[in-house]
Design a protein around this motif. Structure first.
Motif, PDB file in Angstrom:
ATOM      1  N   HIS A 485       0.797  -1.229   0.000  1.00 40.32           N
ATOM      2  CA  HIS A 485       0.000   0.000   0.000  1.00 40.32           C
ATOM      3  C   HIS A 485       0.837   1.291   0.000  1.00 40.32           C
ATOM      4  O   HIS A 485       0.661   2.162  -0.856  1.00 40.32           O
ATOM      5  N   HIS A 489       1.672   4.321  -2.820  1.00 38.57           N
ATOM      6  CA  HIS A 489       1.495   5.774  -2.631  1.00 38.57           C
ATOM      7  C   HIS A 489       2.734   6.540  -3.120  1.00 38.57           C
ATOM      8  O   HIS A 489       2.630   7.510  -3.861  1.00 38.57           O
ATOM      9  N   ASP A 509      -0.066   8.158   6.153  1.00 43.13           N
ATOM     10  CA  ASP A 509      -1.328   7.646   5.657  1.00 43.13           C
ATOM     11  C   ASP A 509      -2.209   7.154   6.791  1.00 43.13           C
ATOM     12  O   ASP A 509      -1.809   7.140   7.949  1.00 43.13           O
ATOM     13  N   ASP A 755      -6.053   7.478  -1.093  1.00 43.57           N
ATOM     14  CA  ASP A 755      -6.197   6.184  -1.746  1.00 43.57           C
ATOM     15  C   ASP A 755      -6.748   6.297  -3.164  1.00 43.57           C
ATOM     16  O   ASP A 755      -6.682   5.332  -3.933  1.00 43.57           O
TER      17      ASP A 755
END
Ligand SMILES: [Zn+2]
Ligand SMILES: [Zn+2]
Ligand SMILES: [Zn+2]
Length: 774
Positions: A485, A489, A509, A755
């Motif tokens: 994840h 980013h 995040d 996201d």
């Protein structure tokens, strides 16, 4: 005599490019032709050399406002002695690589006609021209021609057809061209589905709005729910019926001047408000601006935007209408309603009446949201006005699909040098969300004729997007790539700026699944998209792990997160002082403590967003939230009036080495920070000041971590991403501090740091891996 052939690539169809070239050729006295092809447009011109040169110069300099030229390939060919300039009909063959234009706000010429009693389109809610109007949302497939749009069922009258056929007319090949004689119409419907007869449905709708009613109004990318934004009672009714209590509602203002009365708007923000995408722009609310308090409770900003469709301009042409709440017509994070029947079925318990029309919306598309972050525009939600424009990639990608994450989902189709992001699709938590995902994917695959050769997903095994991607790839026998994840980013930020690496990534995040199975979110990564290990990253440092009692429940109830942090920092969480800060009962706290000690439903997290939540719970008493990131947003909001505090040593997370199983990790410890906060609270330091100190401390902690990463790696480039970078104060402090340290700093502009930008980063990592694989 000279003859040249140009192949123009970019967004050059459906934007008035052919009439523009036609006029240009006539003005320069050149012969030749122009035609659309599936790659863009092809132009041939012939005439005196200096005229041809002038033509070529003006081609790029004076291109129509909605067009975007990516490249012009020029070739000289033998002169043929041709006379006259011709427009050649569309061909529909070959590989599609031209973009469909995005939807564009009503242009000044059309607006003038709309309000001119002598014009044949006076008060006609569907007027448009090649410089404006709906595009993506009414298009089934390319090439972008009327039969491929939802205007196919309306046959143009003689007058409209004449405009459409005349290369010198503003409506030459304006695919949605229409007038009151031949085009769509608007009508009013009661919540029971029965049409309310009216000669003037628009005025009837305004009457109802002014009486405090909730109207569902069909727009460009879906229905809006509208109420008078100055009527507190109406706004509260809308919130009650929509079951949406805390989340701010967007406000549409008549024009720039009206928007200035509501918010303090900088010249840069004015520019954003006026772009053809007409996004919602976040700007500080003016006190006493007359907007109902429930529109944006608890925060000092307002999401404001301007009318972009003729129907909306007509609402505001009535002097009674000052500002309207215009919020996507859906329940919580469900997809926005687009069909008349669907809207009636889903919204009959919310809206008192409906303003409908019969121009079908083929693609759901919410309003885009932007803010000025650190002096430059940033996309928070990328949808209407931006989709389906491609975002460049730093290298060639094979055709692939990246499915994104879980919340605020956006998928990306990549091919060659471009990534095509879908519109904002909302949360992929249930079948409705997944249905919208499938529908948008089928449409975009068809539009660009992309057949993915690989599927990319998040590392999280529990995401609906992950299991869907696995199934989808298995059916097609395609390779699968999982991307962590926070790596995605950072890759998104790097790719957007054409950086292949290496870079130090600050991935700040909410939550994402880590390589160790823990929940990451406050990461300092070292990433590169090229080199011997493309698409690889290392974790240099992270916020220290703290317990997240109850897992997901700790996201909805930040007081749990605060308890996790304070417990971890060694505070007696059962002491009366801490209990008061948490606003919790002793027995609740004891239950959570037991959960933490026995590691029951208590994952460990290094999330930066959750740290903001926890601090907001203690400093603002925001123990429970109504929408994602509410606590963190309120914490930023409460610091708005505060000057920049010098970073206090006590507020700065300390960089230390920690044993993590057999390995040693570099962590940012937050114990001191909590001592400082509690101490300041006890001394009666105002919440805004504490919030400002906290922002400065966090920024300083990460700047220090980046400086240490530079010592170890020699890398001087920092890419910042993750949901916390929506926080303007944090983004500004980080950039200023990093630049002071001599770093080259990059943050998101065209892609969301949240996201919504994840799938673009996934695509970049996968493309890096696939293109270099032997
Ligand atoms: Zn226009
Ligand atoms: Zn007509
Ligand atoms: Zn994220």
């Amino acid at each position: 005599m000279r003859r040249e052939r140009y192949e123009v690539r970019g967004v050059v169809q459906g934007v008035g490019f052919r009439p523009f070239v036609y006029r240009l050729a006539l003005e320069e006295g050149l012969a030749g032709s122009i035609g659309n092809d599936t790659g863009g447009v092809t132009i041939e011109v012939e005439g005196p050399a200096e005229r041809v040169e002038a033509f070529r110069r003006r081609l790029e300099a004076e291109a129509p406002p909605l067009s975007r030229i990516d490249s012009v390939a020029v070739r000289e060919t033998p002169a043929t002695g041709e006379t006259g300039f011709h427009i050649i009909a569309s061909e529909a063959s070959g590989h599609v690589s031209t973009g469909i234009p995005a939807d564009a706000a009503t242009c000044a010429d059309c607006l003038r006609e709309l309000l001119d009693p002598n014009d044949r389109r006076y008060r006609y809610p569907f007027l448009n021209c090649t410089n404006c109007g709906p595009r993506y949302t009414i298009t089934r497939r390319i090439p972008y021609d009327r039969p491929q749009t939802s205007m196919a069922r309306f046959t143009m009258c003689v007058a409209c057809q004449a405009e459409y056929d005349d290369p010198t007319n503003r409506r030459f090949h304006a695919q949605p061209n229409a007038c009151p004689v031949c085009g769509p119409r608007v009508w009013l419907v009661a919540s029971d589905g029965v049409e309310i007869p009216s000669d003037d449905p628009v005025t009837a709708a305004i009457d109802r709005l002014m009486a405090g009613e909730i109207m569902a109004i069909k727009g460009i990318g879906g229905f809006h729910l509208a109420v008078d934004a100055t009527n507190e009672f109406a706004v509260m009714r809308l919130r009650d019926r929509k079951h949406r209590y805390g989340k701010p509602l967007a406000v549409m203002a008549r024009d720039l001047e009206a928007a200035r009365e509501l918010c303090v708007i900088t010249p840069e923000e004015e520019e954003l408000l006026l772009t053809v995408a007409r996004p919602i722009v976040l700007a500080p609310k003016r006190t006493g601006c007359g907007i109902a308090p429930s529109v944006a409770p608890g925060i000092p900003w307002l999401g404001v935007f301007l009318p972009y469709a003729p129907l909306q301009h007509l609402l505001f042409a009535d002097s009674r209408v000052k500002a309207l709440v215009m919020t996507s017509a859906n329940l919580s994070e469900e997809p926005i309603a687009i069909n008349n029947d669907e809207a009636l079925a889903r919204l009959k318990h919310i809206a008192d009446a409906f303003l409908m029309h019969d121009r079908e919306i083929l693609q759901r598309c919410d309003d885009s949201v932007m803010a000025l972050v650190d002096g430059a525009p940033q996309l928070i939600r990328r949808a209407r006005g931006f989709v389906p424009l491609g975002v460049p990639l730093p290298f060639d990608s094979p055709p692939l699909l990246a499915v994104g994450g879980h919340l605020k989902n956006v998928f990306t189709l990549a091919r060659g040098r471009f990534a095509y992001q879908s519109q904002h699709l909302g949360d992929l938590e249930n079948l409705t969300g997944l249905e919208f995902f499938r529908e948008a994917l089928a449409h975009l695959m068809q539009t660009f004729e992309i057949e993915p050769e690989a599927a990319v997903h998040d590392l999280h095994p529990g995401y609906l997007s992950t299991s869907w991607a696995k199934e989808w790839a298995a059916e097609r026998n395609l390779p699968l790539i999982a991307v962590q994840h926070h790596h995605a980013h950072i890759a998104a930020c790097m790719a957007e700026h054409g950086i292949k690496g290496p870079a130090i990534g600050l991935s700040l995040d909410g939550t994402g699944y880590g390589m160790d199975g823990k929940i990451w979110g406050g990461e300092v990564l070292v990433c590169r998209l090229d080199g011997p290990a493309p698409g690889h990253f290392e974790r240099f440092a992270h916020l220290e792990y703290v317990p997240m009692p109850g897992g997901e429940a700790a996201i909805r109830e930040p007081w749990r997160m605060a308890l996790g942090h304070l417990h971890h920092a060694g505070f007696d969480v059962e002491s009366p002082e801490v209990l008061a800060l948490l606003g919790a009962k002793p027995q609740e706290v004891r239950v959570l403590e037991r959960m933490i000690e026995r590691e029951l439903n208590t994952p460990l997290t290094s999330s930066c967003g959750r740290l903001f939540d926890a601090v907001a719970a203690v400093v603002l008493g925001r123990g429970v939230v109504d929408y994602e990131a509410q606590a963190a947003i309120e914490l930023e909001g409460c610091a708005l009036g505060e000057g920049d505090e010098p970073a206090l040593r006590e507020y700065m997370p300390e960089l230390c080495e920690a044993e993590e199983g057999a390995a040693t990790e570099v962590v940012l410890r937050t114990g001191n920070l909590w001592k400082a906060i509690l101490n300041d609270l006890q001394c009666g330091v105002p919440a805004g000041r504490i919030a400002a100190r906290f922002h400065a401390g966090i920024a300083e902690g990460y700047i220090n971590a980046a400086a240490n990463a530079r010592i170890e790696t020699g890398i001087n480039v920092v890419a910042m991403s993750g949901g916390c970078l929506h926080n303007r104060r944090l983004a500004r402090l980080l950039r200023a501090g990093l630049e002071e340290e001599g770093f080259q700093v990059f943050q998101h502009r065209k892609v969301s740091p949240g996201d919504g930008g994840l799938s673009y980063g996934q695509a970049a990592v996968a493309a890096a891996i696939l293109t270099t694989r032997p």
